[in-house]
Scaffold this active site. Structure first.
Site, PDB file in Angstrom:
ATOM      1  N   LYS A  21       0.842  -1.215   0.000  1.00 20.15           N
ATOM      2  CA  LYS A  21       0.000   0.000   0.000  1.00 20.15           C
ATOM      3  C   LYS A  21       0.875   1.263   0.000  1.00 20.15           C
ATOM      4  CE  LYS A  21      -2.103  -1.191   3.881  1.00 20.15           C
ATOM      5  NZ  LYS A  21      -1.393  -2.467   4.159  1.00 20.15           N
ATOM      6  N   ARG A  96      -9.969   0.546   8.417  1.00 14.69           N
ATOM      7  CA  ARG A  96      -9.528  -0.799   8.760  1.00 14.69           C
ATOM      8  C   ARG A  96     -10.583  -1.572   9.532  1.00 14.69           C
ATOM      9  NH1 ARG A  96      -3.605   0.239   8.721  1.00 14.69           N
ATOM     10  NH2 ARG A  96      -2.548  -1.713   9.095  1.00 14.69           N
ATOM     11  N   ARG A 135      12.035  -5.090   5.189  1.00 13.28           N
ATOM     12  CA  ARG A 135      11.763  -3.689   4.846  1.00 13.28           C
ATOM     13  C   ARG A 135      12.626  -2.705   5.649  1.00 13.28           C
ATOM     14  NH1 ARG A 135       5.716  -1.757   5.508  1.00 13.28           N
ATOM     15  NH2 ARG A 135       5.935  -2.792   7.510  1.00 13.28           N
ATOM     16  N   ARG A 169      11.090  -0.531  11.167  1.00 10.08           N
ATOM     17  CA  ARG A 169       9.971  -0.275  12.064  1.00 10.08           C
ATOM     18  C   ARG A 169       9.960  -1.239  13.237  1.00 10.08           C
ATOM     19  NH1 ARG A 169       4.733   0.407   8.307  1.00 10.08           N
ATOM     20  NH2 ARG A 169       3.886  -0.954   9.916  1.00 10.08           N
ATOM     21  N   ARG A 180      -0.747  -8.809  13.131  1.00  8.31           N
ATOM     22  CA  ARG A 180      -1.277  -7.807  12.188  1.00  8.31           C
ATOM     23  C   ARG A 180      -2.076  -8.475  11.068  1.00  8.31           C
ATOM     24  NH1 ARG A 180       4.237  -4.915  11.041  1.00  8.31           N
ATOM     25  NH2 ARG A 180       3.128  -3.844   9.368  1.00  8.31           N
TER      26      ARG A 180
HETATM   27  P1  AP5 Z   1       4.847  -1.670   1.889  1.00  3.82           P
HETATM   28  O1  AP5 Z   1       4.539  -0.849   0.683  1.00  3.82           O
HETATM   29  O2  AP5 Z   1       5.543  -1.009   3.016  1.00  3.82           O
HETATM   30  O3  AP5 Z   1       3.512  -2.419   2.367  1.00  3.82           O
HETATM   31  P2  AP5 Z   1       2.260  -1.866   3.164  1.00  3.82           P
HETATM   32  O4  AP5 Z   1       1.051  -2.542   2.580  1.00  3.82           O
HETATM   33  O5  AP5 Z   1       2.269  -0.371   3.177  1.00  3.82           O
HETATM   34  O6  AP5 Z   1       2.595  -2.502   4.560  1.00  3.82           O
HETATM   35  P3  AP5 Z   1       2.540  -1.906   6.020  1.00  3.82           P
HETATM   36  O7  AP5 Z   1       3.258  -2.892   6.897  1.00  3.82           O
HETATM   37  O8  AP5 Z   1       3.015  -0.490   6.063  1.00  3.82           O
HETATM   38  O9  AP5 Z   1       1.037  -1.990   6.284  1.00  3.82           O
HETATM   39  P4  AP5 Z   1       0.375  -1.993   7.621  1.00  3.82           P
HETATM   40  O10 AP5 Z   1      -0.999  -1.828   7.119  1.00  3.82           O
HETATM   41  O11 AP5 Z   1       0.593  -3.126   8.523  1.00  3.82           O
HETATM   42  O12 AP5 Z   1       1.108  -0.793   8.395  1.00  3.82           O
HETATM   43  P5  AP5 Z   1       0.564   0.625   8.833  1.00  3.82           P
HETATM   44  O13 AP5 Z   1       1.713   1.515   8.919  1.00  3.82           O
HETATM   45  O14 AP5 Z   1      -0.628   1.015   8.049  1.00  3.82           O
HETATM   46  O15 AP5 Z   1       5.689  -2.943   1.417  1.00  3.82           O
HETATM   47  C1  AP5 Z   1       6.270  -3.823   2.354  1.00  3.82           C
HETATM   48  C2  AP5 Z   1       7.677  -4.239   1.865  1.00  3.82           C
HETATM   49  O16 AP5 Z   1       7.527  -5.048   0.705  1.00  3.82           O
HETATM   50  C3  AP5 Z   1       8.568  -3.058   1.459  1.00  3.82           C
HETATM   51  O17 AP5 Z   1       9.887  -3.341   1.830  1.00  3.82           O
HETATM   52  C4  AP5 Z   1       8.450  -3.001  -0.082  1.00  3.82           C
HETATM   53  O18 AP5 Z   1       9.651  -2.512  -0.682  1.00  3.82           O
HETATM   54  C5  AP5 Z   1       8.212  -4.463  -0.427  1.00  3.82           C
HETATM   55  N1  AP5 Z   1       7.311  -4.621  -1.559  1.00  3.82           N
HETATM   56  C6  AP5 Z   1       6.222  -3.874  -1.880  1.00  3.82           C
HETATM   57  N2  AP5 Z   1       5.638  -4.358  -3.010  1.00  3.82           N
HETATM   58  C7  AP5 Z   1       6.363  -5.459  -3.362  1.00  3.82           C
HETATM   59  C8  AP5 Z   1       6.254  -6.404  -4.426  1.00  3.82           C
HETATM   60  N3  AP5 Z   1       5.302  -6.319  -5.369  1.00  3.82           N
HETATM   61  N4  AP5 Z   1       7.165  -7.404  -4.482  1.00  3.82           N
HETATM   62  C9  AP5 Z   1       8.158  -7.502  -3.552  1.00  3.82           C
HETATM   63  N5  AP5 Z   1       8.318  -6.635  -2.527  1.00  3.82           N
HETATM   64  C10 AP5 Z   1       7.430  -5.624  -2.433  1.00  3.82           C
HETATM   65  O19 AP5 Z   1       0.014   0.295  10.330  1.00  3.82           O
HETATM   66  C11 AP5 Z   1       0.894  -0.021  11.386  1.00  3.82           C
HETATM   67  C12 AP5 Z   1       0.092  -0.170  12.672  1.00  3.82           C
HETATM   68  O20 AP5 Z   1      -0.584   1.085  12.975  1.00  3.82           O
HETATM   69  C13 AP5 Z   1      -1.049  -1.200  12.617  1.00  3.82           C
HETATM   70  O21 AP5 Z   1      -0.587  -2.507  12.916  1.00  3.82           O
HETATM   71  C14 AP5 Z   1      -2.004  -0.637  13.674  1.00  3.82           C
HETATM   72  O22 AP5 Z   1      -1.566  -0.950  14.973  1.00  3.82           O
HETATM   73  C15 AP5 Z   1      -1.885   0.865  13.499  1.00  3.82           C
HETATM   74  N6  AP5 Z   1      -2.876   1.424  12.546  1.00  3.82           N
HETATM   75  C16 AP5 Z   1      -2.603   2.012  11.345  1.00  3.82           C
HETATM   76  N7  AP5 Z   1      -3.746   2.395  10.749  1.00  3.82           N
HETATM   77  C17 AP5 Z   1      -4.760   2.038  11.591  1.00  3.82           C
HETATM   78  C18 AP5 Z   1      -6.176   2.141  11.501  1.00  3.82           C
HETATM   79  N8  AP5 Z   1      -6.783   2.686  10.431  1.00  3.82           N
HETATM   80  N9  AP5 Z   1      -6.907   1.652  12.544  1.00  3.82           N
HETATM   81  C19 AP5 Z   1      -6.309   1.088  13.635  1.00  3.82           C
HETATM   82  N10 AP5 Z   1      -4.962   0.950  13.765  1.00  3.82           N
HETATM   83  C20 AP5 Z   1      -4.193   1.421  12.735  1.00  3.82           C
END
Ligand code: AP5
Length: 228
Positions: A21, A96, A135, A169, A180
């Site tokens: 994402k 979410r 990552r 992270r 997660r």
């Molecule tokens: P990346 O692009 O970073 O993936 P992502 O989908 O953004 O993953 P996140 O881990 O950031 O998502 P998340 O939803 O868990 O975290 P968030 O910060 O929102 O890609 C991942 C890796 O893969 C990278 O190294 C990239 O280079 C590689 N990659 C990408 N595409 C690829 C491909 N096609 N092939 C190979 N490699 C690839 O949330 C963190 C925490 O915050 C949550 O756990 C929760 O506690 C809290 N939180 C956030 N939002 C909310 C909400 N709305 N409600 C409640 N809690 C929330």
């Protein structure tokens, strides 16, 4: 899935942790000049700033759970009041839960913003642990990398800004990723039906090459343009 021809677009990227994402949102920001609204980034900023919301979120995020709807919705509400969102928004990691999706429906109506598409990045759970554990980001500019899938072109130097400090992270551990993914399937996966019922859902195969996925997303973005 449509709107006025020249209106800024509002897009939701749905998908589990590691689906890409953040990676893909940045590509769409570059191409379309939209604002990336990542609740993960906003919460990490609140944790760093030591606000009340940040202190409440910190423990939950470290455990891989979901931060309360109340905190997250308040953060998004505030962010949508900033003038830059007039350029259009990509929601990354929000909504979410069904409560967040309903709150966003109401917020968009209240603020006069049309939703153009909710795009589901479809991936295999098994690959997500590998993606997340490799990552890292540039500490200076935030450019994202991966040990195997997107390595630095010159070891130790950020391709984008030349920075030499990198960060991983705190919640990118194998145990936390399992929690997660579990939270995603229990709380977030039901939103696919929510947006399907609104006629806003699009699906993109998010396994494989990052450039091919971006190209498929651009196809979806172009399809959201209303005829002139
Ligand atoms: P990346 O692009 O970073 O993936 P992502 O989908 O953004 O993953 P996140 O881990 O950031 O998502 P998340 O939803 O868990 O975290 P968030 O910060 O929102 O890609 C991942 C890796 O893969 C990278 O190294 C990239 O280079 C590689 N990659 C990408 N595409 C690829 C491909 N096609 N092939 C190979 N490699 C690839 O949330 C963190 C925490 O915050 C949550 O756990 C929760 O506690 C809290 N939180 C956030 N939002 C909310 C909400 N709305 N409600 C409640 N809690 C929330």
């Amino acid at each position: 899935m449509d709107g006025p021809a020249n209106s800024p677009r509002t897009i939701i990227l749905l998908g589990p942790p590691g689906a890409g994402k953040g990676t893909q949102a940045k590509k769409l920001v570059e191409r379309y000049g939209l604002v990336q609204l990542s609740t993960g980034d906003l919460l990490r900023a609140a944790v760093k700033a030591g606000t009340d919301a940040g202190r409440a979120a910190d423990k939950v995020m470290k455990e891989g759970g979901l931060v309360s709807d109340e905190i997250v919705i308040a953060i998004v509400n505030d962010r949508l009041d900033a003038p830059d969102v007039a350029a259009g928004v990509i929601f990354d990691g929000f909504p979410r839960t069904t409560a967040q999706a309903s709150a966003l429906d109401d917020l968009l109506v209240r603020k006069g913003i049309a939703l153009h598409a909710a795009i589901l990045l479809e991936v295999d759970d098994a690959a997500m642990v590998e993606r997340i554990s490799g990552r890292f980001t540039c500490a200076a500019c935030g450019e994202g990398y991966h040990d195997s899938f997107k390595p630095l072109q010159t070891p130790g130097v950020c391709d984008a800004c030349g920075g030499m400090e990198f960060a991983r992270r705190a919640d990118d551990t194998a145990e936390t990723v399992a929690g997660r993914l579990q939270a995603y399937h229990a709380e977030t996966a039901p939103l696919v039906a929510h947006y399907d019922a609104q006629g806003a859902l699009a699906r993109v195969d998010a396994m494989g090459d990052i450039k091919r996925i971006t190209s498929d997303l651009i196809d979806v973005m172009e399809a959201t343009r209303a005829p002139a």
